[in-house]
Design a protein around this motif. Sequence first.
Motif, mmCIF file in Angstrom:
data_model
loop_
_atom_site.group_PDB
_atom_site.id
_atom_site.type_symbol
_atom_site.label_atom_id
_atom_site.label_comp_id
_atom_site.label_asym_id
_atom_site.label_seq_id
_atom_site.Cartn_x
_atom_site.Cartn_y
_atom_site.Cartn_z
ATOM 1 N N TRP A 1 0.799 -1.170 0.150
ATOM 2 C CA TRP A 1 0.050 0.037 -0.074
ATOM 3 C C TRP A 1 0.851 1.171 -0.074
ATOM 4 N N ARG A 2 2.195 1.340 0.710
ATOM 5 C CA ARG A 2 2.771 2.443 0.655
ATOM 6 C C ARG A 2 3.481 2.645 -0.574
ATOM 7 N N LEU A 3 3.679 1.511 -1.254
ATOM 8 C CA LEU A 3 4.567 1.674 -2.425
ATOM 9 C C LEU A 3 3.424 1.939 -3.598
ATOM 10 N N TYR A 4 2.322 1.556 -3.299
ATOM 11 C CA TYR A 4 1.191 1.969 -4.172
ATOM 12 C C TYR A 4 0.873 3.651 -4.210
ATOM 13 N N GLN A 5 0.845 4.066 -2.899
ATOM 14 C CA GLN A 5 0.700 5.213 -2.752
ATOM 15 C C GLN A 5 1.872 6.227 -2.908
ATOM 16 N N ARG A 6 3.046 5.672 -3.086
ATOM 17 C CA ARG A 6 4.252 6.506 -3.598
ATOM 18 C C ARG A 6 4.213 6.484 -5.257
ATOM 19 N N LEU B 1 -9.461 6.525 -3.111
ATOM 20 C CA LEU B 1 -10.668 6.232 -2.495
ATOM 21 C C LEU B 1 -11.985 7.044 -3.063
ATOM 22 N N LYS B 2 -12.941 6.534 -3.732
ATOM 23 C CA LYS B 2 -14.155 7.611 -4.084
ATOM 24 C C LYS B 2 -15.394 6.930 -3.639
ATOM 25 N N ARG B 3 -16.190 7.863 -3.455
ATOM 26 C CA ARG B 3 -17.668 7.477 -2.883
ATOM 27 C C ARG B 3 -18.370 6.746 -4.107
ATOM 28 N N LEU B 4 -19.141 5.505 -3.493
ATOM 29 C CA LEU B 4 -19.999 4.872 -4.456
ATOM 30 C C LEU B 4 -21.159 5.512 -4.898
ATOM 31 N N ASP B 5 -21.210 5.614 -6.352
ATOM 32 C CA ASP B 5 -22.489 6.298 -6.880
ATOM 33 C C ASP B 5 -23.100 5.359 -7.833
ATOM 34 N N ARG B 6 -24.174 5.642 -8.231
ATOM 35 C CA ARG B 6 -24.985 4.701 -9.288
ATOM 36 C C ARG B 6 -24.201 4.128 -10.431
ATOM 37 N N GLN B 7 -23.524 5.110 -11.057
ATOM 38 C CA GLN B 7 -22.907 4.777 -12.274
ATOM 39 C C GLN B 7 -21.891 3.730 -11.859
ATOM 40 N N THR B 8 -20.853 4.043 -10.690
ATOM 41 C CA THR B 8 -19.983 3.134 -10.395
ATOM 42 C C THR B 8 -20.310 1.646 -9.831
ATOM 43 N N LEU B 9 -21.551 1.627 -9.241
ATOM 44 C CA LEU B 9 -22.309 0.505 -8.754
ATOM 45 C C LEU B 9 -22.696 -0.360 -10.113
ATOM 46 N N GLY B 10 -23.301 0.306 -11.027
ATOM 47 C CA GLY B 10 -23.603 -0.262 -12.057
ATOM 48 C C GLY B 10 -22.678 -0.980 -12.842
ATOM 49 N N PHE B 11 -21.595 -0.015 -13.179
ATOM 50 C CA PHE B 11 -20.344 -0.819 -14.103
ATOM 51 C C PHE B 11 -19.677 -2.046 -12.987
ATOM 52 N N ALA C 1 -10.091 -3.336 -16.063
ATOM 53 C CA ALA C 1 -11.208 -2.790 -16.723
ATOM 54 C C ALA C 1 -11.733 -1.808 -15.586
ATOM 55 N N THR C 2 -12.132 -2.613 -14.497
ATOM 56 C CA THR C 2 -12.960 -2.223 -13.130
ATOM 57 C C THR C 2 -11.920 -1.081 -12.500
ATOM 58 N N TYR C 3 -10.642 -1.448 -12.414
ATOM 59 C CA TYR C 3 -9.809 -0.303 -11.822
ATOM 60 C C TYR C 3 -9.950 1.123 -12.658
ATOM 61 N N ALA C 4 -9.423 0.806 -13.860
ATOM 62 C CA ALA C 4 -9.133 1.872 -14.939
ATOM 63 C C ALA C 4 -10.432 3.041 -14.802
ATOM 64 N N HIS C 5 -11.694 2.004 -14.992
ATOM 65 C CA HIS C 5 -12.995 2.797 -14.960
ATOM 66 C C HIS C 5 -13.067 3.599 -13.652
ATOM 67 N N THR C 6 -13.273 2.958 -12.596
ATOM 68 C CA THR C 6 -13.308 3.563 -11.331
ATOM 69 C C THR C 6 -12.224 4.343 -10.761
ATOM 70 N N TYR D 1 -12.665 -1.550 -5.841
ATOM 71 C CA TYR D 1 -13.782 -2.282 -6.756
ATOM 72 C C TYR D 1 -13.306 -3.449 -7.189
ATOM 73 N N SER D 2 -11.974 -3.475 -7.805
ATOM 74 C CA SER D 2 -11.478 -4.698 -8.502
ATOM 75 C C SER D 2 -11.123 -5.519 -7.348
ATOM 76 N N LEU D 3 -10.744 -4.962 -6.235
ATOM 77 C CA LEU D 3 -10.480 -5.984 -5.109
ATOM 78 C C LEU D 3 -11.669 -6.573 -4.449
ATOM 79 N N VAL D 4 -12.755 -6.347 -4.552
ATOM 80 C CA VAL D 4 -14.191 -6.951 -4.198
ATOM 81 C C VAL D 4 -14.408 -7.994 -5.178
ATOM 82 N N LEU D 5 -14.291 -7.818 -6.552
ATOM 83 C CA LEU D 5 -14.570 -8.439 -7.356
ATOM 84 C C LEU D 5 -13.647 -9.587 -7.504
ATOM 85 N N HIS D 6 -12.516 -9.499 -7.249
ATOM 86 C CA HIS D 6 -11.260 -10.560 -6.958
ATOM 87 C C HIS D 6 -11.468 -11.384 -5.747
ATOM 88 N N PHE D 7 -11.963 -10.644 -4.706
ATOM 89 C CA PHE D 7 -12.490 -11.681 -3.474
ATOM 90 C C PHE D 7 -13.486 -12.562 -3.844
#
Length: 296
Positions: free
Chosen positions: A131-136, A149-159, A272-277, A282-288
């Motif tokens: 996480w530290r390396l990613y933030q860097r 980190l972004k708020r979940l809106d209808r468009q993000t949820l639908g995608f 695609a999920t990460y690039a869009h959102t 969101y991609s982590l939840v899908l991976h889980f």
Amino acid sequence: VAGHAGVGGLSATIKAAEIGELSSTNSLAQNIVGALCRRGSERSYSLGRCRPERNYAGCTYPKAQLETAEKRFLMLKLLGRALLTMLAFVAYSFAQSLALVPTLMTKGQASAFEVAGVFVVVFGALLWGLWRLYQRFLAKEPQGKQWGLKRLDRQTLGFTVLMAALLMLIQIGGGYLQLRHITAEPANQSALLQLMQQAPLAMVLIACVGGPAAEELIFRGLLMHCFPHQDQMRWRALSGLVSAVIFGLAHSGFSDPLNWLIYAGLGAVFAATYAHTKDIRYSLVLHFLNNLAALL
């Protein structure tokens, strides 16, 4: 360059760089050459890129020098980040082995507390470092604030729901190919099921908790940001494609092309999920969810 604009200009620029007055988003080459060019009273430049608005005399060399320096810095940046990403993947593989040690060394006699404790310590340290390396990486992006980190809106949820449905279709397609004996069970899946029998708790924790988080940070958070210009669609598409290909190779080699294609397809959905959102959660939840469905 010093001969072109004067030693005094170079000294002033270096001094400004040392005290942090120059922009951190541009390379040192851009700042130095840009500042030196702006010192010429008979020339006018914008954004430190040596683009004259009038009186072009004598500026061909600095402009070419800057463009060459930019290309070199981008290449060095890509190679340096790629090396760090490879080291991160090695650390992830080592962490998986360490998390299995209590169960395998005691032949399954280790308590749940011991197994979970080792997992928390090992993967906690790994995920903190990733996480530290990613933030860097994000901090050095020109548009780094667009990612995070972004708020979940209808468009993000639908995608995200659409991507989850696509994951399900890929998994169903892979299962059908195995059922029809068109392709064998992936070696990665066979090894996972075998380890599940020997170390069930450790493998559930790795596959459903530590694995998705670590792999998303490595393959999406780090690998995709090895490439520059993530604010441009074509560069995000290229980085997502590379991420999907390498994700497939990490789970199934080219010797098993159909299974590799399945894993690459899964990686493409996560990318695609990460690039869009622009939010790795969101991609982590899908991976889980994908890994949990595979275990069930």
